[in-house]
Design a protein around this motif. Structure first.
Motif, PDB file in Angstrom:
ATOM      1  N   PRO A 296       0.833  -1.210   0.000  1.00 22.19           N
ATOM      2  CA  PRO A 296       0.000   0.000   0.000  1.00 22.19           C
ATOM      3  C   PRO A 296       0.869   1.262   0.000  1.00 22.19           C
ATOM      4  N   TYR A 297       0.333   2.314  -0.570  1.00 18.18           N
ATOM      5  CA  TYR A 297       1.079   3.569  -0.714  1.00 18.18           C
ATOM      6  C   TYR A 297       0.260   4.717  -0.151  1.00 18.18           C
ATOM      7  N   MET A 298       0.831   5.398   0.840  1.00 19.04           N
ATOM      8  CA  MET A 298       0.193   6.557   1.445  1.00 19.04           C
ATOM      9  C   MET A 298       0.754   7.846   0.850  1.00 19.04           C
ATOM     10  N   GLY A 299       2.081   7.898   0.756  1.00 16.58           N
ATOM     11  CA  GLY A 299       2.702   9.042   0.100  1.00 16.58           C
ATOM     12  C   GLY A 299       3.385  10.026   1.019  1.00 16.58           C
ATOM     13  N   LEU A 300       3.844   9.584   2.182  1.00 16.59           N
ATOM     14  CA  LEU A 300       4.573  10.496   3.057  1.00 16.59           C
ATOM     15  C   LEU A 300       5.702   9.766   3.763  1.00 16.59           C
ATOM     16  N   PHE A 301       6.617  10.545   4.305  1.00 16.79           N
ATOM     17  CA  PHE A 301       7.674   9.983   5.147  1.00 16.79           C
ATOM     18  C   PHE A 301       7.749  10.819   6.402  1.00 16.79           C
ATOM     19  N   LYS A 319       4.540  13.112  21.259  1.00 19.23           N
ATOM     20  CA  LYS A 319       3.840  11.949  20.713  1.00 19.23           C
ATOM     21  C   LYS A 319       3.636  12.150  19.219  1.00 19.23           C
ATOM     22  N   GLY A 320       3.307  11.046  18.533  1.00 20.34           N
ATOM     23  CA  GLY A 320       3.071  11.117  17.106  1.00 20.34           C
ATOM     24  C   GLY A 320       4.356  11.119  16.298  1.00 20.34           C
ATOM     25  N   VAL A 321       4.213  11.309  14.985  1.00 17.10           N
ATOM     26  CA  VAL A 321       5.348  11.349  14.070  1.00 17.10           C
ATOM     27  C   VAL A 321       5.316  12.649  13.276  1.00 17.10           C
ATOM     28  N   TYR A 322       6.502  13.208  13.053  1.00 16.65           N
ATOM     29  CA  TYR A 322       6.634  14.466  12.335  1.00 16.65           C
ATOM     30  C   TYR A 322       6.730  14.199  10.832  1.00 16.65           C
ATOM     31  N   VAL A 323       5.808  14.761  10.048  1.00 15.55           N
ATOM     32  CA  VAL A 323       5.781  14.554   8.607  1.00 15.55           C
ATOM     33  C   VAL A 323       6.891  15.391   7.968  1.00 15.55           C
ATOM     34  N   ALA A 324       7.892  14.705   7.409  1.00 14.67           N
ATOM     35  CA  ALA A 324       9.033  15.390   6.812  1.00 14.67           C
ATOM     36  C   ALA A 324       8.824  15.667   5.337  1.00 14.67           C
ATOM     37  N   LYS A 325       8.243  14.707   4.596  1.00 19.43           N
ATOM     38  CA  LYS A 325       8.034  14.870   3.158  1.00 19.43           C
ATOM     39  C   LYS A 325       6.696  14.276   2.754  1.00 19.43           C
ATOM     40  N   VAL A 326       6.066  14.903   1.775  1.00 26.44           N
ATOM     41  CA  VAL A 326       4.803  14.402   1.230  1.00 26.44           C
ATOM     42  C   VAL A 326       4.886  14.449  -0.296  1.00 26.44           C
ATOM     43  N   ASP A 327       4.562  13.354  -0.936  1.00 28.43           N
ATOM     44  CA  ASP A 327       4.534  13.286  -2.397  1.00 28.43           C
ATOM     45  C   ASP A 327       3.313  14.069  -2.891  1.00 28.43           C
ATOM     46  N   PRO A 328       3.528  15.101  -3.715  1.00 28.09           N
ATOM     47  CA  PRO A 328       2.393  15.924  -4.192  1.00 28.09           C
ATOM     48  C   PRO A 328       1.334  15.134  -4.957  1.00 28.09           C
ATOM     49  N   ASP A 329       1.712  13.984  -5.500  1.00 28.78           N
ATOM     50  CA  ASP A 329       0.743  13.169  -6.247  1.00 28.78           C
ATOM     51  C   ASP A 329       0.147  12.045  -5.399  1.00 28.78           C
ATOM     52  N   SER A 330       0.382  12.068  -4.108  1.00 26.77           N
ATOM     53  CA  SER A 330      -0.021  10.957  -3.249  1.00 26.77           C
ATOM     54  C   SER A 330      -1.439  11.131  -2.716  1.00 26.77           C
ATOM     55  N   PRO A 331      -2.029  10.042  -2.258  1.00 27.19           N
ATOM     56  CA  PRO A 331      -3.366  10.113  -1.667  1.00 27.19           C
ATOM     57  C   PRO A 331      -3.418  11.004  -0.429  1.00 27.19           C
ATOM     58  N   VAL A 332      -2.392  10.941   0.410  1.00 28.67           N
ATOM     59  CA  VAL A 332      -2.439  11.694   1.656  1.00 28.67           C
ATOM     60  C   VAL A 332      -2.275  13.197   1.411  1.00 28.67           C
ATOM     61  N   PHE A 385      -8.519   9.258   3.121  1.00 26.03           N
ATOM     62  CA  PHE A 385      -7.948   8.978   1.807  1.00 26.03           C
ATOM     63  C   PHE A 385      -8.022   7.487   1.531  1.00 26.03           C
ATOM     64  N   ARG A 386      -7.778   7.118   0.280  1.00 27.67           N
ATOM     65  CA  ARG A 386      -7.770   5.716  -0.123  1.00 27.67           C
ATOM     66  C   ARG A 386      -6.327   5.311  -0.453  1.00 27.67           C
ATOM     67  N   LEU A 387      -5.841   4.245   0.159  1.00 29.42           N
ATOM     68  CA  LEU A 387      -4.491   3.773  -0.102  1.00 29.42           C
ATOM     69  C   LEU A 387      -4.357   3.266  -1.529  1.00 29.42           C
ATOM     70  N   GLU A 388      -3.218   3.579  -2.153  1.00 34.02           N
ATOM     71  CA  GLU A 388      -2.957   3.115  -3.510  1.00 34.02           C
ATOM     72  C   GLU A 388      -1.921   1.990  -3.489  1.00 34.02           C
ATOM     73  N   ASN A 389      -1.694   1.411  -4.636  1.00 36.32           N
ATOM     74  CA  ASN A 389      -0.693   0.361  -4.792  1.00 36.32           C
ATOM     75  C   ASN A 389       0.645   1.017  -5.099  1.00 36.32           C
TER      76      ASN A 389
END
Length: 398
Positions: A296-301, A319-332, A385-389
């Motif tokens: 599955p592909y969410m689109g962030l690190f 607590k939680g995780v810090y979003v460092a990068k997000v793919d502009p074409d990703s579901p998230v 969002f919907r997870l992609e392949n």
């Protein structure tokens, strides 16, 4: 006269003693049978005669000796010593030899193959084997598996994730002994840890080392496919792990695989690391049930609080995780999540490492509708969002 009186006195004493003895004997004959009847074991408890009486005595003894009970509980819980752990898991450990051809020499007649050696663990009776990504590589030319009985079989790469440093390969075989998988979430620091693998090559194949779980949820920085990558949620152990152990199992005292050995700190003694086994379970299930697994592909690190301190010095991430990068074409991204957000939950599950976030994502699989809870500017928000392949997440791998 005195002699006669003394004689009569002696006989009188003897007569009194005899009379007392007779009276005592009569009383014993009258009362002992009824006492025995009242205090004897009743017939329903004597069906098996002496055996049941011995069993009852043993029960009473164990009730007053808790040490014996504790020993029995250990046996019931499946605790094994190191020799039993090794005997149980050894048949499931394999050696893996991988050759890679230098891409710069593809058109030369004298192509040189570079061979590397690692380890793996059998996870299904029909030939699926779990190992490290860095053991098999992204594009292996040839993979040869050596079984515990010495037989060698060619293998094919089925799935690989460079960020997790995990891979699945397969050999054409049946009736193999698959290792039992444990629960890495229940690990306790200080419990027994056993590693089996091929340190320094097949010459020392299936070497067994033992130690303890030194720590959990460790984060280390490594280079993966030429890029820097942070591995989170790792199990730290002082069981000796050397080059060649990579891909082999880390095992608990029940003989269950709790992790896949991945790396050691070469500048220190007794600091090896393993990837928790839990994240691999959906992958393994997918291959066993369907012969394939779609990642599955969410689109962030994202980074946990340890790494986040290095990325953003002014952030105190509790607590939680810090979003460092997000793919502009990703579901998230399309759902509204951006770099700098702090994800605290996926669905109803709290996540504090990227490993935990991936584990929940792997459980859902491509096509699943998901929700993440995140914090931005002190406000709690949700994104659906919907997870992609996944095809290639290189854009979001640091």
């Amino acid at each position: 006269m005195n002699g006669r009186n003394n004689s009569e006195s002696i006989w009188r004493k003897v007569l009194i003693a005899l009379t007392s003895s007779v009276i005592t004997g009569v009383l014993l004959m009258l009362f002992i049978p009824s006492y025995i009847e009242r205090n004897s074991i009743q017939p329903e408890n004597m069906n098996n005669g002496t055996a049941d009486a011995q069993q009852m005595d043993f029960k009473n003894m164990t009730e007053t000796q808790p040490v014996r009970d504790n020993t029995m509980d250990l046996t019931q819980n499946g605790e094994l010593d190191v020799t039993e752990v090794a005997s149980k898991v050894m048949p499931s450990v394999v050696g893996i030899s991988t050759s890679v051809v230098n891409p710069d020499n593809l058109f030369e007649s004298n192509q040189q193959e570079a061979w590397s050696v690692g380890s793996g663990v059998i996870v299904s009776e029909n030939g699926y084997i779990l190992t490290n990504h860095h053991v098999v590589g992204s594009d292996p030319n040839k993979i040869i598996v050596t079984l515990a009985n010495g037989k060698t079989i060619n293998a094919t790469s089925q799935w690989s994730d460079p960020t997790l440093d995990l891979a699945v390969i397969k050999i054409n075989a049946k009736g193999l002994k698959a290792a039992a998988l444990g629960d890495a979430d229940r690990l306790r620091v200080g419990e027994t840890a056993v590693a089996i693998g091929n340190p320094l090559g097949l010459q020392f194949q299936r070497t067994v080392t033992a130690g303890i779980v030194s720590a959990v949820n460790r984060t280390i920085s490594i280079s993966t496919d030429g890029r820097e990558n942070y591995m989170e949620g790792l199990i730290q152990t002082d069981a000796s792990i050397n080059p060649g152990n990579s891909g082999g199992p880390l095992i608990n005292s029940k003989g269950e695989v709790i992790g896949i050995n991945t790396i050691k700190v070469t500048s220190a003694e007794g600091m090896g690391f393993a990837i928790p086994i839990n994240i691999t379970k959906p992958v393994i299930t997918g291959f066993i049930d369907n012969g394939k697994y779609a990642t599955p592909y969410m689109g962030l690190f994202a980074y946990d609080k340890v790494v986040a301190q290095y990325v953003t010095q002014d952030m105190d991430l509790s607590k939680g995780v810090y979003v460092a990068k997000v793919d502009p074409d990703s579901p998230v991204y399309k759902s509204g999540v951006r770099s700098g957000d702090i994800i605290t939950h996926m669905g109803d599950v709290e996540v504090n490492t990227m490993m935990q976030l991936r584990e929940e994502m792997f459980k859902c699989g491509p096509g699943s509708e998901c929700t993440v809870t995140f914090i931005r500017d002190g406000k709690v928000r949700k994104a659906e969002f919907r997870l992609e392949n996944r095809t290639d997440d290189g854009l979001i791998t640091r």
